[in-house]
Design a protein around this motif. Structure first.
Motif, short mmCIF file in Angstrom:
data_model
loop_
_atom_site.label_atom_id
_atom_site.label_comp_id
_atom_site.label_asym_id
_atom_site.label_seq_id
_atom_site.Cartn_x
_atom_site.Cartn_y
_atom_site.Cartn_z
N ARG A 13 42.97 83.58 76.65
CA ARG A 13 44.12 82.73 76.30
C ARG A 13 44.13 82.35 74.82
NH1 ARG A 13 40.27 79.93 78.89
NH2 ARG A 13 39.68 77.86 78.17
N HIS A 14 42.97 82.13 74.23
CA HIS A 14 42.94 81.80 72.80
C HIS A 14 43.27 83.02 71.95
CE1 HIS A 14 40.33 78.63 74.62
NE2 HIS A 14 41.20 77.91 73.95
N HIS A 78 35.28 85.48 71.55
CA HIS A 78 35.31 84.39 70.58
C HIS A 78 35.47 84.90 69.15
CE1 HIS A 78 34.68 81.33 73.56
NE2 HIS A 78 33.53 81.84 73.94
N ALA A 81 39.17 85.78 68.83
CA ALA A 81 39.96 84.53 68.73
C ALA A 81 39.78 83.91 67.35
CB ALA A 81 39.53 83.55 69.83
N VAL A 85 42.58 82.93 64.58
CA VAL A 85 42.74 81.62 63.93
C VAL A 85 42.81 81.80 62.42
CG1 VAL A 85 41.59 79.41 63.45
CG2 VAL A 85 41.66 80.29 65.79
#
Length: 108
Positions: A13-14, A78, A81, A85
């Motif tokens: 989702r991220h 991660h 993601a 970001v």
């Protein structure tokens, strides 16, 4: 199979929010404000969207292959993601101040 896809979508989702949606929207906004796209593969919104969806499908295959290695999967998702970001924040800086995150930090 539906449960596997649902679980995958929850776990990424991220990535979906930052790497796919956030980057696409902020890139288009930055281009609209006069910035240029440095990546020659992302010459249009449609091309970028298709490539991001292909990436998501390939990531699903990685997810399936790493289900027995949760630490490796967590590092993978991660990291992606985090890249999302960084890309989204960098694009927002271009929109707001005309310079990317990398220009502000002196990398470029």
């Amino acid at each position: 199979m539906i449960q596997i896809i649902t679980s995958f979508l929850y776990e990424v989702r991220h990535i979906i929010f930052f790497y796919i949606i956030g980057d696409l929207i902020t890139t288009q906004a930055a281009l609209g404000s006069g910035a240029y796209e440095a990546n020659p593969f992302l010459i249009s919104f449609t091309t970028a969207l298709v490539l991001k969806l292909v990436f998501l499908i390939l990531l699903f295959l990685v997810y399936r292959s790493l289900q027995q290695r949760p630490v490796s999967w967590n590092i993978c998702r991660h990291s992606i993601a985090g890249i999302g970001v960084i890309a989204t924040v960098s694009n927002m800086l271009v929109i707001l101040w005309g310079s990317s995150l990398f220009q502000f930090t002196g990398v470029v």
